[in-house]
Design a protein around this motif. Structure first.
Motif, PDB file in Angstrom:
ATOM      1  N   PRO A 149      25.121 -68.530  18.834  1.00 15.82           N
ATOM      2  CA  PRO A 149      26.143 -69.582  18.793  1.00 15.82           C
ATOM      3  C   PRO A 149      25.668 -70.910  19.393  1.00 15.82           C
ATOM      4  CG  PRO A 149      27.148 -67.515  19.445  1.00 15.82           C
ATOM      5  CD  PRO A 149      25.655 -67.285  19.390  1.00 15.82           C
ATOM      6  N   GLU A 150      24.897 -70.852  20.464  1.00 17.02           N
ATOM      7  CA  GLU A 150      24.395 -72.084  21.082  1.00 17.02           C
ATOM      8  C   GLU A 150      23.454 -72.822  20.131  1.00 17.02           C
ATOM      9  OE1 GLU A 150      23.185 -68.926  23.037  1.00 17.02           O
ATOM     10  OE2 GLU A 150      25.355 -68.834  23.058  1.00 17.02           O
ATOM     11  N   GLU A 151      22.666 -72.072  19.387  1.00 20.97           N
ATOM     12  CA  GLU A 151      21.734 -72.687  18.446  1.00 20.97           C
ATOM     13  C   GLU A 151      22.480 -73.376  17.308  1.00 20.97           C
ATOM     14  OE1 GLU A 151      17.789 -69.932  18.524  1.00 20.97           O
ATOM     15  OE2 GLU A 151      19.633 -68.920  17.901  1.00 20.97           O
ATOM     16  N   THR A 152      23.526 -72.738  16.811  1.00 21.44           N
ATOM     17  CA  THR A 152      24.296 -73.363  15.727  1.00 21.44           C
ATOM     18  C   THR A 152      25.005 -74.609  16.225  1.00 21.44           C
ATOM     19  OG1 THR A 152      26.249 -71.960  16.084  1.00 21.44           O
ATOM     20  CG2 THR A 152      24.629 -71.179  14.497  1.00 21.44           C
ATOM     21  N   LYS A 153      25.498 -74.570  17.443  1.00 22.45           N
ATOM     22  CA  LYS A 153      26.172 -75.748  17.999  1.00 22.45           C
ATOM     23  C   LYS A 153      25.205 -76.908  18.204  1.00 22.45           C
ATOM     24  CE  LYS A 153      29.953 -73.231  20.060  1.00 22.45           C
ATOM     25  NZ  LYS A 153      30.527 -72.641  21.255  1.00 22.45           N
ATOM     26  N   ASN A 154      23.947 -76.600  18.427  1.00 22.15           N
ATOM     27  CA  ASN A 154      22.938 -77.652  18.568  1.00 22.15           C
ATOM     28  C   ASN A 154      22.527 -78.242  17.222  1.00 22.15           C
ATOM     29  OD1 ASN A 154      22.808 -77.482  21.364  1.00 22.15           O
ATOM     30  ND2 ASN A 154      21.165 -75.982  21.337  1.00 22.15           N
ATOM     31  N   LEU A 155      22.628 -77.448  16.160  1.00 21.23           N
ATOM     32  CA  LEU A 155      22.203 -77.909  14.834  1.00 21.23           C
ATOM     33  C   LEU A 155      23.313 -78.603  14.042  1.00 21.23           C
ATOM     34  CD1 LEU A 155      20.044 -74.835  13.791  1.00 21.23           C
ATOM     35  CD2 LEU A 155      19.220 -77.172  14.130  1.00 21.23           C
ATOM     36  N   ILE A 156      24.554 -78.239  14.266  1.00 22.50           N
ATOM     37  CA  ILE A 156      25.664 -78.771  13.454  1.00 22.50           C
ATOM     38  C   ILE A 156      25.778 -80.293  13.533  1.00 22.50           C
ATOM     39  CG2 ILE A 156      27.607 -78.477  15.076  1.00 22.50           C
ATOM     40  CD1 ILE A 156      27.710 -77.442  11.386  1.00 22.50           C
ATOM     41  N   PRO A 157      25.469 -80.955  14.652  1.00 23.77           N
ATOM     42  CA  PRO A 157      25.519 -82.426  14.656  1.00 23.77           C
ATOM     43  C   PRO A 157      24.556 -83.081  13.663  1.00 23.77           C
ATOM     44  CG  PRO A 157      25.529 -81.605  16.906  1.00 23.77           C
ATOM     45  CD  PRO A 157      25.216 -80.440  16.006  1.00 23.77           C
TER      46      PRO A 157
ATOM     47  N   ILE B 242      24.170 -82.203  10.652  1.00 26.30           N
ATOM     48  CA  ILE B 242      24.825 -82.186   9.332  1.00 26.30           C
ATOM     49  C   ILE B 242      26.327 -82.403   9.557  1.00 26.30           C
ATOM     50  CG2 ILE B 242      23.086 -80.845   8.054  1.00 26.30           C
ATOM     51  CD1 ILE B 242      24.861 -78.341   8.685  1.00 26.30           C
ATOM     52  N   PRO B 243      26.712 -83.596  10.000  1.00 25.74           N
ATOM     53  CA  PRO B 243      28.068 -83.842  10.503  1.00 25.74           C
ATOM     54  C   PRO B 243      29.206 -83.628   9.506  1.00 25.74           C
ATOM     55  CG  PRO B 243      26.872 -85.904  10.238  1.00 25.74           C
ATOM     56  CD  PRO B 243      25.883 -84.798  10.015  1.00 25.74           C
ATOM     57  N   GLN B 244      28.928 -83.643   8.221  1.00 22.94           N
ATOM     58  CA  GLN B 244      30.018 -83.465   7.256  1.00 22.94           C
ATOM     59  C   GLN B 244      30.250 -81.997   6.900  1.00 22.94           C
ATOM     60  OE1 GLN B 244      28.606 -86.247   4.299  1.00 22.94           O
ATOM     61  NE2 GLN B 244      29.969 -87.817   5.090  1.00 22.94           N
ATOM     62  N   TRP B 245      29.466 -81.120   7.494  1.00 23.95           N
ATOM     63  CA  TRP B 245      29.614 -79.687   7.268  1.00 23.95           C
ATOM     64  C   TRP B 245      30.444 -79.104   8.401  1.00 23.95           C
ATOM     65  CZ3 TRP B 245      27.362 -76.868   3.167  1.00 23.95           C
ATOM     66  CH2 TRP B 245      26.596 -77.640   2.291  1.00 23.95           C
ATOM     67  N   THR B 246      31.173 -78.050   8.068  1.00 26.15           N
ATOM     68  CA  THR B 246      32.037 -77.390   9.041  1.00 26.15           C
ATOM     69  C   THR B 246      31.469 -76.023   9.368  1.00 26.15           C
ATOM     70  OG1 THR B 246      33.960 -78.500   8.081  1.00 26.15           O
ATOM     71  CG2 THR B 246      34.389 -76.580   9.466  1.00 26.15           C
ATOM     72  N   LEU B 247      31.460 -75.718  10.631  1.00 29.13           N
ATOM     73  CA  LEU B 247      31.013 -74.404  11.083  1.00 29.13           C
ATOM     74  C   LEU B 247      32.178 -73.428  10.947  1.00 29.13           C
ATOM     75  CD1 LEU B 247      28.691 -72.855  12.416  1.00 29.13           C
ATOM     76  CD2 LEU B 247      29.572 -73.615  14.623  1.00 29.13           C
ATOM     77  N   ALA B 248      31.971 -72.375  10.180  1.00 30.82           N
ATOM     78  CA  ALA B 248      32.981 -71.329  10.013  1.00 30.82           C
ATOM     79  C   ALA B 248      32.475 -70.085  10.746  1.00 30.82           C
ATOM     80  CB  ALA B 248      33.213 -71.056   8.534  1.00 30.82           C
ATOM     81  N   ASP B 249      33.102 -68.957  10.499  1.00 32.68           N
ATOM     82  CA  ASP B 249      32.765 -67.727  11.207  1.00 32.68           C
ATOM     83  C   ASP B 249      31.266 -67.444  11.174  1.00 32.68           C
ATOM     84  OD1 ASP B 249      33.078 -65.291  12.558  1.00 32.68           O
ATOM     85  OD2 ASP B 249      33.369 -64.208  10.680  1.00 32.68           O
ATOM     86  N   LYS B 250      30.725 -67.137  10.015  1.00 35.03           N
ATOM     87  CA  LYS B 250      29.296 -66.844   9.872  1.00 35.03           C
ATOM     88  C   LYS B 250      28.681 -67.707   8.785  1.00 35.03           C
ATOM     89  CE  LYS B 250      29.598 -62.077  11.412  1.00 35.03           C
ATOM     90  NZ  LYS B 250      29.272 -60.691  11.103  1.00 35.03           N
ATOM     91  N   SER B 251      29.213 -68.913   8.624  1.00 38.06           N
ATOM     92  CA  SER B 251      28.730 -69.801   7.568  1.00 38.06           C
ATOM     93  C   SER B 251      28.962 -71.254   7.964  1.00 38.06           C
ATOM     94  CB  SER B 251      29.448 -69.505   6.249  1.00 38.06           C
ATOM     95  OG  SER B 251      30.814 -69.848   6.339  1.00 38.06           O
TER      96      SER B 251
END
Length: 106
Positions: A20-28, A30-39
Motif C-alpha cells: 500500500p505504501e508503494e502504491t501511495k507513492n506512485l499514484i501522484p 498519474i494524478p487523473q487515475w483513481t486508486l481502487a481496491d486492487k486496481s
C-alpha cells in the motif's frame, strides 16, 4: 524515474503486488487515475463514439506493445480503463507504467 519512459516487464512466478505504501507513492505520478481496491482506474470522455473507439484502438496497440492489458469498458462517448496485474492479484509497477503511457495518448 519517469513512468512513461519505462517499459512493462513480464511478471514472474512469485512476484507480489505492490505494498500500500508503494502504491501511495506512485499514484501522484498519474494524478487523473483513481486508486481502487486492487486496481487503478480512469474514465475518459470523448466528443463521439468514433473518438472513443479511436482511443480504444490506440490503447489496444500500446497494451500489445507493452504486453500488459487493461480491462476496457466502452459506453458511447465514455471509456473506462481498469488496470491491475491479475497474475499477482493486485497492482504492480506495470500498471502505473501503462497508465502513464496511456495518459500520453490523449
Amino acid at each position: 524515474m519517469k513512468l512513461s519512459e519505462e517499459n512493462c516487464r513480464q511478471p514472474k512466478t512469485g512476484d507480489l503486488p505492490l505494498l500500500p505504501e508503494e502504491t501511495k507513492n506512485l499514484i501522484p505520478d498519474i494524478p487523473q487515475w483513481t486508486l481502487a481496491d486492487k486496481s487503478i482506474q480512469r474514465e475518459f470522455s470523448f466528443k463521439d463514439f468514433r473518438q472513443s473507439m479511436d482511443f480504444v484502438n490506440k490503447v489496444a496497440e500500446l497494451a500489445e506493445k507493452q504486453n500488459h492489458h487493461p480491462d476496457i469498458f466502452i459506453s458511447y462517448r465514455k471509456v473506462k480503463l481498469v488496470l491491475s496485474t491479475h497474475r499477482v492479484g493486485g497492482l504492480t509497477l506495470n500498471d502505473f507504467i501503462l497508465a502513464a503511457k496511456i495518459d500520453l495518448l490523449i
